[in-house]
Design a protein around this motif. Structure first.
Motif, mmCIF file in Angstrom:
data_model
loop_
_atom_site.group_PDB
_atom_site.id
_atom_site.type_symbol
_atom_site.label_atom_id
_atom_site.label_comp_id
_atom_site.label_asym_id
_atom_site.label_seq_id
_atom_site.Cartn_x
_atom_site.Cartn_y
_atom_site.Cartn_z
ATOM 1 N N PHE A 1 46.762 5.504 2.937
ATOM 2 C CA PHE A 1 48.017 5.443 2.193
ATOM 3 C C PHE A 1 47.836 6.046 0.802
ATOM 4 N N ILE A 2 46.742 5.714 0.138
ATOM 5 C CA ILE A 2 46.486 6.238 -1.207
ATOM 6 C C ILE A 2 46.322 7.754 -1.166
ATOM 7 N N VAL A 3 45.562 8.263 -0.187
ATOM 8 C CA VAL A 3 45.381 9.713 -0.059
ATOM 9 C C VAL A 3 46.720 10.367 0.270
ATOM 10 N N PHE A 4 47.524 9.712 1.093
ATOM 11 C CA PHE A 4 48.839 10.246 1.439
ATOM 12 C C PHE A 4 49.719 10.369 0.193
ATOM 13 N N ILE A 5 49.697 9.354 -0.652
ATOM 14 C CA ILE A 5 50.486 9.390 -1.879
ATOM 15 C C ILE A 5 50.012 10.523 -2.795
ATOM 16 N N LEU A 6 48.700 10.719 -2.882
ATOM 17 C CA LEU A 6 48.152 11.733 -3.781
ATOM 18 C C LEU A 6 48.275 13.159 -3.232
ATOM 19 N N LEU A 7 48.017 13.320 -1.923
ATOM 20 C CA LEU A 7 47.978 14.667 -1.347
ATOM 21 C C LEU A 7 49.174 15.003 -0.451
ATOM 22 N N GLY A 8 49.868 13.995 0.019
ATOM 23 C CA GLY A 8 51.018 14.251 0.880
ATOM 24 C C GLY A 8 50.734 14.138 2.353
ATOM 25 N N PHE A 9 49.468 13.928 2.733
ATOM 26 C CA PHE A 9 49.140 13.721 4.143
ATOM 27 C C PHE A 9 47.845 12.907 4.236
ATOM 28 N N PRO A 10 47.714 12.058 5.257
ATOM 29 C CA PRO A 10 46.512 11.230 5.387
ATOM 30 C C PRO A 10 45.330 12.041 5.912
ATOM 31 N N LEU A 11 44.152 11.752 5.414
ATOM 32 C CA LEU A 11 42.940 12.452 5.839
ATOM 33 C C LEU A 11 42.026 11.589 6.700
ATOM 34 N N PHE A 12 42.271 10.301 6.744
ATOM 35 C CA PHE A 12 41.348 9.407 7.432
ATOM 36 C C PHE A 12 41.812 9.114 8.847
ATOM 37 N N PHE A 13 40.842 8.845 9.686
ATOM 38 C CA PHE A 13 41.141 8.345 11.013
ATOM 39 C C PHE A 13 41.188 6.831 10.934
ATOM 40 N N TYR A 14 42.088 6.239 11.680
ATOM 41 C CA TYR A 14 42.238 4.788 11.665
ATOM 42 C C TYR A 14 41.419 4.181 12.781
ATOM 43 N N GLN A 15 41.067 2.938 12.602
ATOM 44 C CA GLN A 15 40.385 2.192 13.648
ATOM 45 C C GLN A 15 41.215 0.951 13.934
ATOM 46 N N HIS A 16 41.795 0.905 15.113
ATOM 47 C CA HIS A 16 42.563 -0.262 15.517
ATOM 48 C C HIS A 16 41.624 -1.228 16.225
ATOM 49 N N GLY A 17 41.803 -2.506 15.954
ATOM 50 C CA GLY A 17 40.952 -3.486 16.598
ATOM 51 C C GLY A 17 41.360 -4.904 16.267
ATOM 52 N N ARG A 18 40.418 -5.818 16.434
ATOM 53 C CA ARG A 18 40.627 -7.235 16.168
ATOM 54 C C ARG A 18 39.741 -7.635 15.000
ATOM 55 N N LYS A 19 40.283 -8.492 14.121
ATOM 56 C CA LYS A 19 39.543 -8.944 12.945
ATOM 57 C C LYS A 19 39.646 -10.457 12.851
ATOM 58 N N CYS A 20 38.544 -11.086 12.488
ATOM 59 C CA CYS A 20 38.515 -12.528 12.265
ATOM 60 C C CYS A 20 38.885 -12.781 10.806
ATOM 61 N N LYS A 21 39.906 -13.601 10.589
ATOM 62 C CA LYS A 21 40.337 -13.898 9.225
ATOM 63 C C LYS A 21 39.364 -14.851 8.526
ATOM 64 N N ASP A 22 38.532 -15.538 9.293
ATOM 65 C CA ASP A 22 37.593 -16.492 8.704
ATOM 66 C C ASP A 22 36.341 -15.815 8.152
ATOM 67 N N CYS A 23 35.723 -14.918 8.959
ATOM 68 C CA CYS A 23 34.444 -14.337 8.536
ATOM 69 C C CYS A 23 34.505 -12.824 8.302
ATOM 70 N N GLY A 24 35.606 -12.163 8.667
ATOM 71 C CA GLY A 24 35.735 -10.737 8.445
ATOM 72 C C GLY A 24 35.205 -9.849 9.562
ATOM 73 N N TRP A 25 34.711 -10.425 10.643
ATOM 74 C CA TRP A 25 34.205 -9.650 11.778
ATOM 75 C C TRP A 25 35.299 -8.717 12.295
ATOM 76 N N PHE A 26 34.929 -7.488 12.678
ATOM 77 C CA PHE A 26 35.888 -6.507 13.187
ATOM 78 C C PHE A 26 35.318 -5.837 14.424
ATOM 79 N N LYS A 27 36.157 -5.707 15.441
ATOM 80 C CA LYS A 27 35.761 -5.004 16.668
ATOM 81 C C LYS A 27 36.813 -3.949 16.957
ATOM 82 N N GLU A 28 36.358 -2.696 17.056
ATOM 83 C CA GLU A 28 37.270 -1.592 17.350
ATOM 84 C C GLU A 28 37.698 -1.651 18.808
ATOM 85 N N MET A 29 38.974 -1.327 19.040
ATOM 86 C CA MET A 29 39.483 -1.337 20.416
ATOM 87 C C MET A 29 39.797 0.056 20.867
#
Length: 133
Positions: free
Chosen positions: A105-133
């Motif tokens: 989002f920040i890069v999009f605001i500055l440059l007009g288009f996003p440069l990053f690839f996203y990783q969709h997955g599951r995250k634990c709100k308690d410990c921060g663990w993340f697993k890409e899906m």
């Protein structure tokens, strides 16, 4: 000719189309606005108020009642959903999460288009663990 009013707003066009189909299956005419804007620039969704679902004024109460129905328990009973546990802390507070959304989002605001690839997955709100899906 009747006046159309907004009965619901959605962040994603897909959700609006599901709601529209629910209303139309009950004989309520519905119209979706701003879906193409959100499809072209998803970052504008919250800024423009999301994708809006319109119905004729005389169907407002019935449409809101239909959209308020929650079939989650029925779906869970059919699929016998079991709670998912975090493998790291064994917590139950797992959420769907998109990693890399804020930097894009920040890069999009500055440059007009996003440069990053996203990783969709599951995250634990308690410990921060993340697993890409």
């Amino acid at each position: 000719m009747s006046k159309f009013i907004v009965v619901s707003k959605y962040s994603f066009p897909l959700d609006a189309h599901i709601a529209k189909a629910s209303l139309e299956s009950e004989g309520i005419p519905a119209h979706i606005a701003d879906e193409h804007t959100v499809n072209m620039q998803w970052l504008y969704s919250d800024a423009i108020g999301g994708v809006r679902l319109y119905v004729p004024e005389e169907f407002e109460i019935e449409a809101k009642a239909i959209l308020a129905l929650n079939f989650s328990a029925d779906v869970d009973s059919v699929f016998e959903a079991t709670p998912e546990h975090c493998p790291k802390c064994n917590g139950l507070d797992l959420i769907n999460y998109t990693k890399g959304k804020k930097p894009a989002f920040i890069v999009f605001i500055l440059l007009g288009f996003p440069l990053f690839f996203y990783q969709h997955g599951r995250k634990c709100k308690d410990c921060g663990w993340f697993k890409e899906m």
